[in-house]
Scaffold this active site. Structure first.
Site, PDB file in Angstrom:
ATOM      1  N   ALA A 109      -5.405  -3.483   4.897  1.00  0.00           N
ATOM      2  CA  ALA A 109      -4.008  -3.929   4.982  1.00  0.00           C
ATOM      3  C   ALA A 109      -3.276  -3.251   6.141  1.00  0.00           C
ATOM      4  O   ALA A 109      -2.694  -2.182   5.976  1.00  0.00           O
ATOM      5  CB  ALA A 109      -3.294  -3.617   3.663  1.00  0.00           C
TER       6      ALA A 109
ATOM      7  N   ILE B 248       0.817  -1.223   0.000  1.00  0.00           N
ATOM      8  CA  ILE B 248       0.000   0.000   0.000  1.00  0.00           C
ATOM      9  C   ILE B 248       0.852   1.275   0.000  1.00  0.00           C
ATOM     10  O   ILE B 248       0.330   2.359  -0.216  1.00  0.00           O
ATOM     11  CB  ILE B 248      -0.963   0.054   1.203  1.00  0.00           C
TER      12      ILE B 248
ATOM     13  N   TYR C 132      -0.393   0.097  18.297  1.00  0.00           N
ATOM     14  CA  TYR C 132      -1.396  -0.415  17.356  1.00  0.00           C
ATOM     15  C   TYR C 132      -2.672   0.435  17.420  1.00  0.00           C
ATOM     16  O   TYR C 132      -3.145   0.965  16.414  1.00  0.00           O
ATOM     17  CB  TYR C 132      -1.703  -1.881  17.663  1.00  0.00           C
TER      18      TYR C 132
ATOM     19  N   ILE D  75      -5.334 -19.918  29.594  1.00  0.00           N
ATOM     20  CA  ILE D  75      -6.201 -18.767  29.889  1.00  0.00           C
ATOM     21  C   ILE D  75      -5.334 -17.666  30.473  1.00  0.00           C
ATOM     22  O   ILE D  75      -4.650 -17.877  31.485  1.00  0.00           O
ATOM     23  CB  ILE D  75      -7.316 -19.136  30.898  1.00  0.00           C
TER      24      ILE D  75
ATOM     25  N   PHE E  84     -15.060  -5.057  17.106  1.00  0.00           N
ATOM     26  CA  PHE E  84     -14.753  -5.736  18.360  1.00  0.00           C
ATOM     27  C   PHE E  84     -14.039  -7.047  17.960  1.00  0.00           C
ATOM     28  O   PHE E  84     -13.163  -6.990  17.107  1.00  0.00           O
ATOM     29  CB  PHE E  84     -16.024  -5.841  19.231  1.00  0.00           C
TER      30      PHE E  84
HETATM   31  N1  UDP Z   1      -6.799 -15.256  25.466  1.00  0.00           N
HETATM   32  C1  UDP Z   1      -6.430 -16.288  26.301  1.00  0.00           C
HETATM   33  N2  UDP Z   1      -5.550 -17.213  25.823  1.00  0.00           N
HETATM   34  C2  UDP Z   1      -5.025 -17.149  24.562  1.00  0.00           C
HETATM   35  C3  UDP Z   1      -5.412 -16.099  23.721  1.00  0.00           C
HETATM   36  C4  UDP Z   1      -6.311 -15.147  24.206  1.00  0.00           C
HETATM   37  O1  UDP Z   1      -6.883 -16.385  27.440  1.00  0.00           O
HETATM   38  O2  UDP Z   1      -4.212 -18.023  24.217  1.00  0.00           O
HETATM   39  C5  UDP Z   1      -7.770 -14.223  25.956  1.00  0.00           C
HETATM   40  C6  UDP Z   1      -7.245 -12.811  25.924  1.00  0.00           C
HETATM   41  O3  UDP Z   1      -6.540 -12.516  27.111  1.00  0.00           O
HETATM   42  C7  UDP Z   1      -8.545 -12.016  25.769  1.00  0.00           C
HETATM   43  C8  UDP Z   1      -9.446 -12.945  24.964  1.00  0.00           C
HETATM   44  O4  UDP Z   1      -8.887 -14.250  25.098  1.00  0.00           O
HETATM   45  O5  UDP Z   1      -9.131 -11.802  27.021  1.00  0.00           O
HETATM   46  C9  UDP Z   1      -9.483 -12.599  23.498  1.00  0.00           C
HETATM   47  O6  UDP Z   1      -8.164 -12.444  23.033  1.00  0.00           O
HETATM   48  P1  UDP Z   1      -7.791 -12.256  21.509  1.00  0.00           P
HETATM   49  O7  UDP Z   1      -6.301 -12.168  21.435  1.00  0.00           O
HETATM   50  O8  UDP Z   1      -8.487 -13.294  20.705  1.00  0.00           O
HETATM   51  O9  UDP Z   1      -8.460 -10.861  21.134  1.00  0.00           O
HETATM   52  P2  UDP Z   1      -8.317  -9.401  21.772  1.00  0.00           P
HETATM   53  O10 UDP Z   1      -9.495  -9.260  22.713  1.00  0.00           O
HETATM   54  O11 UDP Z   1      -6.997  -9.336  22.472  1.00  0.00           O
HETATM   55  O12 UDP Z   1      -8.402  -8.497  20.611  1.00  0.00           O
END
Ligand code: UDP
Length: 326
Positions: free
Chosen positions: A74, A52, A141, A207, A169
Site C-alpha cells: 500500500a 495502514i 517517491y 513518446i 523494475f
Molecule cells: N512513456 C512514454 N509515454 C507515455 C508514458 C510513458 O513515452 O505516455 C515512457 C516513459 O518516458 C518511460 C517508459 O515509457 O521511458 C516507461 O514509463 P512508465 O511510466 O510506464 O514507467 P517508469 O519507467 O517511469 O517507471
C-alpha cells in the site's frame, strides 16, 4: 496454515500477490483503503477497508488474526506527484508504513515484506543493475522507498522480525486467467496507455523523448510480468520465514525501447496506434535494466511470462475485458 496480511491487496500488484499466496495455501487478509484500489480485485481472502496508518484498526486486526507475514504494497507511486507534493509521499510511504511495521513487530509477525523499486537506485551507473548498485534516488517517491528499506534493516537487526525487500523494475501484464489486471486512475504507465490508444479510449500515444542515447532514441525499460512478480513474493516470504532476510531485484534482465513496445503492441492487438513524438519527461533515465541473478540463484525464481509478447497479450486481454463496456 500461515496467514499473510496484504496491504494494498486491492491494487494492481497486491491483488496478484493475494492470488499467488492463496494458491500456495496461505490464508490471505487484505487491508486496503480503496483510494487507488478496487474492491472487486479482492477475490482471495478477507477484506478490511482501512488505512495502514490507522492505529485502532491495526490493533484490532492483529488481535483478531495471528499474522505470520505482512506483505506491504500500500504505497503511493506517482513519481511526478511526489515531486509536487512530497508530504503526501513521506506521510503515506514512510510515516504510515512505520505505524504498520511497529504493529507487526509488537505482534510477533515473523516476516515483513516490502515492495520497493528500482527508483531507489537513481541514475544507473552500470547495466544491468544489481542489488549492490549504489542507491541515490532523486525523487521523494524513490527516497521514501529507500528510507523505508533502511528502517526495515534496522528493525530486523534489533527486533525478532525478518524482511524481504523486492525492488521491481517495470511491472506489466495481467493475470493470465483474466481475473485481475491493471487499472490506475490516473494511468501513467506506458503499456496500458498504448492499449488505451489501441482501443480508441485515447487518440494516441505520446513518446516522451526520441533523442536519448539508445539505438532508436527512446527510453529502454525492463518489463516484468505481474504474475511472475507475485510468485517471487511467495518465494521470498518463505525464504525469510524459514531462513533469512533478503533483498532481491525483480526484472527480466532484458530491455525494450518505447518504440519497440509500441510496435509489439500493434502486432499483438492488430490495431493501428497513432504515435506522437513528444518532449522528454523530466527525470527519465535512458535505460533501466535489472539483474535478477540473485533471486534466481538463491530462491530458484524463474519467470514464466518473460516475453514481451506474453506481457502485452495478457494486458490486452484484460484491458478489453475491463474497459470495452465503459
Ligand atoms: N512513456 C512514454 N509515454 C507515455 C508514458 C510513458 O513515452 O505516455 C515512457 C516513459 O518516458 C518511460 C517508459 O515509457 O521511458 C516507461 O514509463 P512508465 O511510466 O510506464 O514507467 P517508469 O519507467 O517511469 O517507471
Amino acid at each position: 496454515m500461515k496467514t499473510v496480511l496484504i496491504t494494498g491487496g486491492a491494487g494492481y500488484i497486491g491483488s496478484h500477490a493475494a492470488k499467488a499466496f492463496s494458491e500456495k495455501g496461505y490464508r490471505v487478509i487484505v487491508l486496503d483503503n480503496l483510494i487507488y484500489g478496487h474492491k472487486e480485485f479482492v477475490k482471495w481472502g478477507d477484506f478490511f477497508n482501512g488505512d495502514i496508518g490507522d492505529d485502532y484498526l491495526l490493533k484490532s486486526l492483529f488481535c483478531q488474526f495471528q499474522i505470520d507475514i505482512v506483505s506491504h504494497f500500500a504505497a503511493f507511486a506517482y513519481v511526478g506527484e511526489s515531486v509536487q507534493n512530497p508530504r503526501k509521499y513521506y506521510d503515506n510511504n514512510l510515516a504510515k508504513a512505520l505505524v504498520l511495521l511497529s504493529h507487526a513487530v509488537k505482534n510477533d509477525v515473523k516476516v515483513f515484506q516490502f515492495s520497493s523499486t528500482c527508483a531507489t537506485y537513481g541514475h544507473p551507473e552500470h547495466i544491468p543493475m544489481t542489488e549492490s548498485h549504489p542507491q541515490n534516488p532523486f525523487t521523494p517517491y524513490g527516497k521514501s522507498k529507500r528510507f523505508f528499506e533502511e528502517i526495515l534493516r534496522d528493525f530486523a537487526s534489533s527486533y525478532p522480525i525478518r524482511f524481504s525487500i523486492l525492488r521491481y523494475f517495470n511491472a506489466a501484464g495481467a493475470d493470465p486467467a483474466g481475473e485481475i489486471g491493471e487499472d490506475h486512475d490516473p494511468e501513467t504507465h506506458l503499456i496500458p496507455l498504448i492499449l488505451d490508444a489501441a482501443m480508441g479510449r485515447k487518440r494516441g500515444i505520446e513518446i516522451f523523448g526520441t533523442d536519448y542515447d539508445t539505438p532508436d532514441g527512446t527510453c529502454i525499460r525492463d518489463y516484468i510480468h505481474v504474475t511472475d512478480l507475485a510468485a517471487a513474493h511467495v518465494l521470498a516470504a518463505e525464504k525469510a520465514l524459514n531462513a533469512e532476510s533478503g533483498i532481491y531485484n525483480l526484472g527480466n534482465g532484458d530491455g525494450f525501447s518505447v518504440k519497440e513496445v509500441i510496435e509489439k503492441a500493434k502486432a499483438v492487438t492488430g490495431r493501428d496506434i497513432h504515435v506522437v513524438e513528444g518532449e522528454r519527461r523530466p527525470g527519465d533515465p535512458a535505460r533501466l535494466i535489472g539483474s535478477s541473478a540473485r533471486i534466481k540463484a538463491e530462491l530458484g525464481w524463474q519467470p514464466k511470462y518473460a516475453s514481451l509478447d506474453k506481457i502485452i497479450e495478457t494486458a490486452w486481454a484484460w484491458h478489453q475485458k475491463r474497459f470495452q463496456t465503459r
